[in-house]
Design an enzyme around this catalytic site. Structure first.
Site, PDB file in Angstrom:
ATOM      1  CG  ASP A  64      44.340  39.588  39.063  1.00 18.22           C
ATOM      2  OD1 ASP A  64      43.414  40.334  39.426  1.00 18.22           O
ATOM      3  OD2 ASP A  64      44.283  38.408  38.616  1.00 18.22           O
ATOM      4  CG  HIS A  65      42.438  46.019  41.973  1.00 14.07           C
ATOM      5  ND1 HIS A  65      43.058  46.027  43.045  1.00 14.07           N
ATOM      6  CD2 HIS A  65      41.660  47.051  41.980  1.00 14.07           C
ATOM      7  CE1 HIS A  65      42.708  47.003  43.801  1.00 14.07           C
ATOM      8  NE2 HIS A  65      42.088  47.920  43.123  1.00 14.07           N
ATOM      9  NE  ARG A  66      41.175  38.236  38.974  1.00 13.55           N
ATOM     10  CZ  ARG A  66      41.258  37.184  38.203  1.00 13.55           C
ATOM     11  NH1 ARG A  66      39.997  36.406  38.283  1.00 13.55           N
ATOM     12  NH2 ARG A  66      42.280  36.816  37.701  1.00 13.55           N
ATOM     13  CB  ILE A 119      47.961  43.010  44.145  1.00 10.09           C
ATOM     14  CG1 ILE A 119      48.938  41.740  43.953  1.00 10.09           C
ATOM     15  CG2 ILE A 119      48.813  44.223  44.382  1.00 10.09           C
ATOM     16  CD1 ILE A 119      49.699  41.692  42.797  1.00 10.09           C
TER      17      ILE A 119
END
Ligand code: CAO
Length: 412
Positions: free
Chosen positions: A384-386, A388
């Protein structure tokens, strides 16, 4: 009790209209407005409702007959007082003799004429009524009934699909068209399993809500494999690379706490977990399930191997409980036993990362000036780019690769 002939009312002047459906049978009880027949001309479909209530004693028409205004549809044993007063008496009941009187109800109530938008569409009156009321073009509804007949379920499924599309179009997504596949060849309709429907909803939600990145990597497991085969032989148990991967993932989660976390409901805080429970995707005939192995950091390889065997057996026998599938911190989806080189797993919300494992293969790896054959394991890490950043994703997968390449017998 009065016996009465129910006849075809005013049908807009049409004559010799074909009966395509007879909706009642002898012994049925009908009410005022119960549909009795469906008529279909080349211009319209008409439902003929009952003008009275009572018990059907005789049905005078069959599918394929041609009728006009005044044709007798059925003989009804009337229960309404009003009908009794106005009935055309077929025969006296209880020896009472009453003069025949035409039914004003029949004479004055024309039937509802539903225009046939596509005369070649086969559907019953209920379906046509739903279509008419909801303004649905029946040509767009895929039929699953015999002879391409549109069933009630078909139109309800069509409505459900349109509602789902409307809901997703609220998110700005384009609406997928409904296709009648049967137009192109023979098809079979197979209902999705309960698990598929449930996991499908979750996967779709996760796919839409999580900004995914997938980072690919490779681990040299040549030494690990030699050790694995030796241990497998020694202990006489099923010991697959997955158990080693679980151990290394637990240690990576400790080293990179943001991977062992979940966003809270506000999305403003990260909840860092101090335990290491790992979900393992198990492929079952009913669909995908993800049982959770608890405290992986505290368990040895052999213990984990045994637990994995038990849990995957339980999953395949549909014996998992809700508790068995809760509390995971991170998931592993291993397709290594099947094949493939890489894939992009979907993060299992509220977790923030998932590791996909593909099949290992021997590759020529350049080492110290020459190519040497090494057993390489493909890894796919989705996160999850939010939560990591890309750099951390690369660090995490590098950590996994390094640890998996280590000499394993030193670790036992
Ligand atoms: N590379 C090469 N061989 C591998 C391997 C890999 N990455 N992973 C497993 N294997 C080998 C195993 O060693 C075993 O061979 P041996 O018996 O000779 O040792 C064989 O493949 C079969 O392994 P397995 O699949 O039965 O066991 P596992 O521990 O690797 O996996 C389980 C267990 C339950 C995870 C697996 O059976 C399964 O269901 N995988 C599918 C998961 C899935 O569907 N994921 C998709 C999710 S996204 O839709």
């Amino acid at each position: 009790m009065t016996i009465k002939n129910i006849t075809v009312p005013d049908i807009g002047g049409a004559t010799d209209v074909v009966v395509i459906e007879v909706l009642v049978k002898v012994g049925d009880t009908v009410k005022v407005d119960t549909s009795l027949l469906t008529l279909e001309s080349d211009k319209a479909t008409m439902e003929v409702p009952s003008s009275d209530e009572g018990l059907v004693k005789e049905v005078k028409v069959k599918v394929g007959d041609k009728v006009s205004q005044g044709s007798i549809i059925l003989v009804l044993e009337c229960t309404s007082v009003e009908a009794a007063k106005t009935a055309v008496i077929e025969k006296p009941v209880n020896n009472a003799v009453t003069a025949p009187v035409p039914s004003p109800a029949l004479a004055s109530t024309p039937v509802e004429v539903v225009p046939v938008t596509n005369a070649s569409v086969h559907a019953g009156p209920v379906v046509r009524k739903i279509a008419h009321e909801l303004d649905i073009d029946l040509k767009k509804v895929a039929p699953t009934g015999p002879k391409q007949r549109i069933l009630k379920e078909d139109i309800l499924n069509y409505v459900k699909a349109r509602l789902a599309q409307a809901a997703s179009s609220g998110t700005g997504l384009p609406v997928a068209p409904t296709v009648d596949f049967a137009k192109f060849g023979s098809v079979e309709v197979q209902a999705l399993s309960r698990i598929k429907k449930l996991s499908g909803k979750n996967l779709h939600r996760n796919w839409l809500l999580i900004p995914h990145i997938t980072q690919f990597g490779e681990a040299d497991i040549t030494e690990l494999e030699a050790f694995r085969l030796e241990q497998k032989e020694k202990h006489g148990i099923k010991l697959t690379p997955l158990v080693f991967i679980m151990k290394v993932v637990a240690s990576a989660l400790e080293a990179f706490p943001q991977f062992n976390a979940s966003l809270d409901a506000s999305g403003d805080n990260l909840i860092l977990k101090k335990y290491f429970h790992i979900g393992v995707a198990v492929d079952t005939p009913e669909g995908l399930v993800v049982p959770v192995i608890r405290d992986v950091d505290k368990k040895g390889l052999i213990e984990l191997a045994k637990e994995l065997s038990i849990v995957s057996e339980k999953a395949r026998n549909k014996q998992l409980t809700a508790n068995d599938m809760q509390g995971g911190c991170f998931s592993i989806s291993s397709l290594g036993g099947i094949g493939g080189t890489a894939f992009t797993p979907i993060v299992n919300m509220p977790e923030v990362a998932i590791l996909g494992v593909s099949k290992s293969s021997i590759k020529p790896i350049y080492q110290e000036g020459q190519f040497v054959p090494r057993l390489m394991l493909p890894l796919s890490l989705s996160y999850d780019h939010r939560v990591i950043d890309g750099a951390d994703g690369a660090r995490f997968i590098t950590y996994l690769s390094t640890r998996l390449s280590e000499t394993w017998n030193l670790l036992l």
